[in-house]
Design an enzyme around this catalytic site. Structure first.
Site, mmCIF file in Angstrom:
data_model
loop_
_atom_site.group_PDB
_atom_site.id
_atom_site.type_symbol
_atom_site.label_atom_id
_atom_site.label_comp_id
_atom_site.label_asym_id
_atom_site.label_seq_id
_atom_site.Cartn_x
_atom_site.Cartn_y
_atom_site.Cartn_z
ATOM 1 C CE LYS A 1 0.730 -4.330 3.884
ATOM 2 N NZ LYS A 1 0.959 -2.874 4.007
ATOM 3 C CD GLU B 1 2.786 -6.822 12.859
ATOM 4 O OE1 GLU B 1 3.635 -6.468 12.008
ATOM 5 O OE2 GLU B 1 1.890 -7.655 12.619
ATOM 6 C CB THR C 1 -0.931 0.004 1.225
ATOM 7 O OG1 THR C 1 -1.625 -1.250 1.280
ATOM 8 C CG2 THR C 1 -1.942 1.120 1.119
#
Length: 269
Positions: free
Chosen positions: A131, A163, A20
């Protein structure tokens, strides 16, 4: 937005990957890092990509978008009975656009409050850092974020910090910066890569390792980061039995110092 076929492997099995990207003035922020991650993750998943075609498509999509968020999703292709791919499967590229979240600017200026997720990430070294498109853990984590915090930190099944819900995390204790390893689970973000390079370039003491939540007890600065929010300072962390406070100013000053380097990583046609 590109539509998926009913038998697309990303839609059926999460067999794919994505990145993204922030687009500004028809340029892609952290462009080379996005390309490198897509190629790396594709290789790890056994997908063969045409790099030049990938580069050209991303930049053409950015030119069309001009400003906002560009999501580039690479599917393992259409078809194949069950989980197994066949020699006929060919990767498919799908792009979608959306506005940049408007609340990120306030987060960057004022800092945020974090909590701790009660959902642990499963450890799978074959997928650690990638990802990939199978993100059900993150969906569940997002659904369970309490209303009184902006985001949450997430640990793995062994209690090691990994995270935030959709961002990487860094903190400073004394004169040393820390961030968790992302080799068993979680996503190795492109902004994380940028921050590590800047810390190294500034000759700042820095460590990547395995840490539990207690490692933040004596931290003086904390921030989370991803390609869209960039760097967001944390002013409050709510633990089960304690509330920690952190300074925002050093993080915003550091981010200001890195602006020239960040602006130098835009890519365009």
């Amino acid at each position: 937005m590109t539509e998926f076929a009913i038998n697309d492997r990303a839609a059926n099995y999460g067999d794919g990957l994505f990145s993204t990207m922030k687009v500004q003035r028809q340029q892609v922020a952290l462009y080379e890092r996005h390309i490198a991650r897509l190629l790396h993750d594709a290789y790890r998943l056994g997908l063969t990509l045409d790099e030049q075609s990938l580069r050209r498509e991303i930049l053409e999509q950015a030119k069309q978008l001009a400003e906002g968020t560009l999501k580039v999703l690479i599917s393992a292709g259409e078809g194949g009975r069950g989980y197994a791919r066949t020699h006929l499967n060919r990767p498919g590229l799908h792009c979608s656009f959306s506005p940049l979240p408007d609340y990120y600017s306030g987060w960057q200026s004022n800092g945020i409050t974090l909590g701790i997720s009660n959902i642990a990430l499963a450890r799978q070294p074959l997928l650690g850092g990638l990802k990939h498109t199978n993100r059900l853990e993150q969906v569940l984590i997002k659904q369970a974020i309490p209303d009184d915090v902006d985001d949450v930190l997430v640990c793995d099944e062994q209690g090691c910090l990994v995270e935030a819900s959709a961002a990487n995390v860094f903190w400073q204790t004394g004169n040393r910066w820390y961030t968790p390893q992302i080799n068993q689970c979680g996503v190795a973000g492109v902004m994380r890569s940028f921050v590590i390079d800047q810390l190294s370039g500034d000759n700042m003491a820095f460590e990547v390792g395995r840490y539990n939540l207690q490692s933040l007890q004596h931290g003086k600065c904390v921030f989370i980061c991803n390609a869209l929010m960039q760097i967001v300072p944390v002013h409050t962390l709510r633990l089960a039995d304690n509330t920690l406070r952190f300074s925002v100013a050093p993080v915003t000053q550091m981010w200001h110092k890195w602006q020239a380097a960040y602006q130098g990583e835009y890519g365009s046609l």
